[in-house]
Design a protein around this motif. Structure first.
Motif, PDB file in Angstrom:
ATOM      1  N   VAL A   1      46.707  83.946   9.748  1.00 35.06           N
ATOM      2  CA  VAL A   1      47.955  83.376   9.226  1.00 35.06           C
ATOM      3  C   VAL A   1      48.831  82.913  10.384  1.00 35.06           C
ATOM      4  N   MET A   2      49.269  81.660  10.280  1.00 38.04           N
ATOM      5  CA  MET A   2      50.253  81.134  11.235  1.00 38.04           C
ATOM      6  C   MET A   2      51.517  80.813  10.451  1.00 38.04           C
ATOM      7  N   SER A   3      52.612  80.685  11.186  1.00 36.77           N
ATOM      8  CA  SER A   3      53.885  80.414  10.526  1.00 36.77           C
ATOM      9  C   SER A   3      54.544  79.225  11.213  1.00 36.77           C
ATOM     10  N   CYS A   4      55.101  78.335  10.401  1.00 33.53           N
ATOM     11  CA  CYS A   4      55.747  77.124  10.935  1.00 33.53           C
ATOM     12  C   CYS A   4      57.127  77.003  10.320  1.00 33.53           C
ATOM     13  N   ALA A   5      58.134  76.714  11.112  1.00 36.37           N
ATOM     14  CA  ALA A   5      59.467  76.479  10.537  1.00 36.37           C
ATOM     15  C   ALA A   5      60.250  75.559  11.451  1.00 36.37           C
ATOM     16  N   THR A   6      61.204  74.857  10.858  1.00 38.14           N
ATOM     17  CA  THR A   6      62.047  73.965  11.656  1.00 38.14           C
ATOM     18  C   THR A   6      63.040  74.767  12.501  1.00 38.14           C
ATOM     19  N   HIS A   7      63.747  75.693  11.851  1.00 36.03           N
ATOM     20  CA  HIS A   7      64.862  76.367  12.506  1.00 36.03           C
ATOM     21  C   HIS A   7      64.548  77.838  12.790  1.00 36.03           C
ATOM     22  N   GLY A   8      64.438  78.181  14.044  1.00 34.74           N
ATOM     23  CA  GLY A   8      64.178  79.573  14.426  1.00 34.74           C
ATOM     24  C   GLY A   8      65.494  80.301  14.653  1.00 34.74           C
ATOM     25  N   VAL A   9      66.098  80.765  13.592  1.00 37.67           N
ATOM     26  CA  VAL A   9      67.363  81.509  13.729  1.00 37.67           C
ATOM     27  C   VAL A   9      67.085  82.832  14.453  1.00 37.67           C
ATOM     28  N   LEU A  10      66.003  83.478  14.066  1.00 40.47           N
ATOM     29  CA  LEU A  10      65.512  84.696  14.727  1.00 40.47           C
ATOM     30  C   LEU A  10      66.607  85.720  15.019  1.00 40.47           C
ATOM     31  N   SER A  11      67.255  86.173  13.951  1.00 43.73           N
ATOM     32  CA  SER A  11      68.272  87.217  14.139  1.00 43.73           C
ATOM     33  C   SER A  11      67.637  88.592  13.952  1.00 43.73           C
ATOM     34  N   ALA A  12      68.390  89.618  14.288  1.00 43.11           N
ATOM     35  CA  ALA A  12      68.008  91.016  14.019  1.00 43.11           C
ATOM     36  C   ALA A  12      66.594  91.350  14.499  1.00 43.11           C
ATOM     37  N   HIS A  13      66.297  91.000  15.738  1.00 40.95           N
ATOM     38  CA  HIS A  13      65.005  91.313  16.383  1.00 40.95           C
ATOM     39  C   HIS A  13      63.811  90.698  15.645  1.00 40.95           C
ATOM     40  N   ALA A  14      64.017  89.532  15.040  1.00 41.20           N
ATOM     41  CA  ALA A  14      62.926  88.883  14.293  1.00 41.20           C
ATOM     42  C   ALA A  14      61.729  88.601  15.188  1.00 41.20           C
ATOM     43  N   SER A  15      62.013  88.180  16.414  1.00 37.75           N
ATOM     44  CA  SER A  15      60.918  87.785  17.295  1.00 37.75           C
ATOM     45  C   SER A  15      59.981  88.966  17.559  1.00 37.75           C
ATOM     46  N   GLN A  16      60.597  90.117  17.824  1.00 38.14           N
ATOM     47  CA  GLN A  16      59.786  91.315  18.086  1.00 38.14           C
ATOM     48  C   GLN A  16      58.982  91.697  16.835  1.00 38.14           C
ATOM     49  N   ARG A  17      59.655  91.598  15.690  1.00 41.39           N
ATOM     50  CA  ARG A  17      58.990  91.938  14.424  1.00 41.39           C
ATOM     51  C   ARG A  17      57.786  91.022  14.201  1.00 41.39           C
ATOM     52  N   ILE A  18      57.967  89.741  14.506  1.00 44.58           N
ATOM     53  CA  ILE A  18      56.880  88.780  14.298  1.00 44.58           C
ATOM     54  C   ILE A  18      55.762  89.053  15.307  1.00 44.58           C
ATOM     55  N   SER A  19      56.127  89.397  16.541  1.00 47.74           N
ATOM     56  CA  SER A  19      55.106  89.710  17.561  1.00 47.74           C
ATOM     57  C   SER A  19      54.230  90.858  17.100  1.00 47.74           C
ATOM     58  N   GLU A  20      54.849  91.805  16.419  1.00 46.42           N
ATOM     59  CA  GLU A  20      54.087  92.991  15.987  1.00 46.42           C
ATOM     60  C   GLU A  20      53.396  92.782  14.642  1.00 46.42           C
ATOM     61  N   SER A  21      53.543  91.609  14.051  1.00 45.74           N
ATOM     62  CA  SER A  21      52.988  91.365  12.712  1.00 45.74           C
ATOM     63  C   SER A  21      51.586  90.754  12.803  1.00 45.74           C
ATOM     64  N   VAL A  22      51.008  90.494  11.643  1.00 47.93           N
ATOM     65  CA  VAL A  22      49.661  89.890  11.608  1.00 47.93           C
ATOM     66  C   VAL A  22      49.700  88.382  11.900  1.00 47.93           C
ATOM     67  N   ILE A  23      50.895  87.821  12.023  1.00 49.57           N
ATOM     68  CA  ILE A  23      51.008  86.374  12.284  1.00 49.57           C
ATOM     69  C   ILE A  23      50.441  86.069  13.671  1.00 49.57           C
ATOM     70  N   SER A  24      49.505  85.112  13.729  1.00 49.99           N
ATOM     71  CA  SER A  24      48.846  84.852  15.027  1.00 49.99           C
ATOM     72  C   SER A  24      49.637  83.856  15.866  1.00 49.99           C
ATOM     73  N   ARG A  25      50.409  82.983  15.199  1.00 44.74           N
ATOM     74  CA  ARG A  25      51.158  81.967  15.945  1.00 44.74           C
ATOM     75  C   ARG A  25      52.389  81.553  15.146  1.00 44.74           C
ATOM     76  N   LEU A  26      53.488  81.378  15.856  1.00 44.19           N
ATOM     77  CA  LEU A  26      54.723  80.908  15.218  1.00 44.19           C
ATOM     78  C   LEU A  26      55.100  79.585  15.873  1.00 44.19           C
ATOM     79  N   ILE A  27      55.189  78.539  15.055  1.00 39.62           N
ATOM     80  CA  ILE A  27      55.508  77.211  15.596  1.00 39.62           C
ATOM     81  C   ILE A  27      56.902  76.815  15.086  1.00 39.62           C
ATOM     82  N   LEU A  28      57.808  76.594  16.031  1.00 41.31           N
ATOM     83  CA  LEU A  28      59.198  76.267  15.703  1.00 41.31           C
ATOM     84  C   LEU A  28      59.579  74.959  16.385  1.00 41.31           C
ATOM     85  N   THR A  29      60.792  74.487  16.102  1.00 44.01           N
ATOM     86  CA  THR A  29      61.318  73.362  16.876  1.00 44.01           C
ATOM     87  C   THR A  29      62.550  73.850  17.639  1.00 44.01           C
ATOM     88  N   ASP A  30      63.073  72.979  18.487  1.00 43.31           N
ATOM     89  CA  ASP A  30      64.230  73.371  19.303  1.00 43.31           C
ATOM     90  C   ASP A  30      65.567  72.953  18.676  1.00 43.31           C
TER      91      ASP A  30
END
Ligand code: R5P
Length: 312
Positions: free
Chosen positions: A247-276
């Motif tokens: 499973v990969m995840s794609c989104a336009t806006h990476g708000v990434l609040s409340a330690h989302a990035s760490q949570r995603i790193s520890e999840s089954v998601i293999s890749r997160l593709i965002l824009t700037d």
């Protein structure tokens, strides 16, 4: 190189995403206009435009991201400064339009923040808004000025195709409201789509059913915003349980609040593709995250506005 007359156009960066504003200016072949941004000792924002802007078309790059209220107030004050400096037109370039999730009175005694924010931007003096992937396209109707509503669907989908196109892909909407986004994402490449059926509030992250065939496939969950990450992670867990290989995840806006990035790193998601559209904090970057730039898309939109061409 894009064709704009640098004498008639000025690009301004406020605090939310200066690197993106710089890239947009580079694409246009102009320099960012100098402004002084300071604070009074009680926290009030003080802005000074450090060169003449009389008669120019101003493009003001600012999103309502963390610190949301400060960035929004900065925007309003800057619009006021431009208005009082006799610019010709004020174009707000808001890659991420925040406060958009409260766009209707879903329950009694709730505000409609998206409408309030739209009113304040227009009332401050903006003539036009250019934005990307509004939380709901109908938010355009909250403004009584022209809106250029851009989308990153082609940018993200062509990246996925280029990097992972040989895989057996299925595009997944994490809820019913995102189905048309998933369909748009899939259409040029003939990918099938699947939909996650969620239990209604308050169990918003509980998925009752995966609609569509995901078994053995690489599932790409497509969303507009990743905020806390719970929605995309719960989607990924459900997809793996339903037999998806990856499973990969794609989104336009990476708000990434409340330690989302760490949570995603520890999840089954293999890749997160965002824009700037939102500048990622350094501590949120990880090997799992790819960030694509929207600068060329914004610069092309500005060129089209300047030259009075259609954007699409
Ligand atoms: C919801 O309507 C949006 O499209 C996103 O799915 C949501 O904002 C993501 O939130 P979070 O990352 O906090 O689960």
């Amino acid at each position: 190189m894009l064709k704009v007359d640098g004498d008639n156009l000025k690009v301004f960066a406020l605090s939310s995403n200066e690197p993106l504003a710089q890239k947009v200016a580079d694409e246009l072949g102009v320099s960012l206009t100098n402004i002084g941004l300071q604070r009074f000792s009680d926290g009030e924002i003080a802005i000074n435009i450090e060169e003449s802007v009389r008669g120019v078309t101003a493009y003001l790059v600012q999103s309502t991201v963390d610190p949301v209220n400060d960035n929004f107030m900065e925007l309003l004050i800057m619009i006021d400064a431009l208005k009082r400096s006799a610019v010709k037109t004020i174009n707000v370039v808001m890659p991420y339009f925040g406060y958009a999730r409260q766009d209707r009175k879903a329950r009694a005694r709730e505000p409609i923040t998206a409408k309030l924010v739209a009113n304040l931007i227009v009332e401050a003096g903006a003539h036009r808004l250019t934005t990307i992937d509004l939380h709901a396209a109908q938010l355009q109707g909250f403004f009584n000025i022209p809106i250029d509503h851009l989308t990153t669907v082609n940018l993200l989908a062509s990246y996925v195709n280029e990097k992972f196109g040989e895989k057996d892909i299925v595009i997944v909407s994490p809820d019913h409201s995102g189905v048309s986004r998933a369909r748009d994402f899939a259409k040029d490449y003939g990918w099938p789509i699947a939909i996650l059926n969620r239990k209604p509030r308050p169990n918003i992250n509980t998925i009752s059913e995966v609609i569509g065939d995901v078994a053995g496939k690489v599932a790409i969950v497509v969303d507009d915003i990743i905020d806390t990450g719970y929605r995309t992670i719960s989607s990924a867990d459900a997809l793996i349980e339903a037999g998806a290989k990856e499973v990969m995840s794609c989104a336009t806006h990476g708000v990434l609040s409340a330690h989302a990035s760490q949570r995603i790193s520890e999840s089954v998601i293999s890749r997160l593709i965002l824009t700037d559209t939102i500048q990622l904090k350094e501590e949120d970057m990880s090997d799992k995250i790819t960030v694509l730039t929207v600068a060329p898309m914004l610069a092309e939109a500005i060129e089209a506005i300047q030259n009075q061409h259609s954007i699409h």
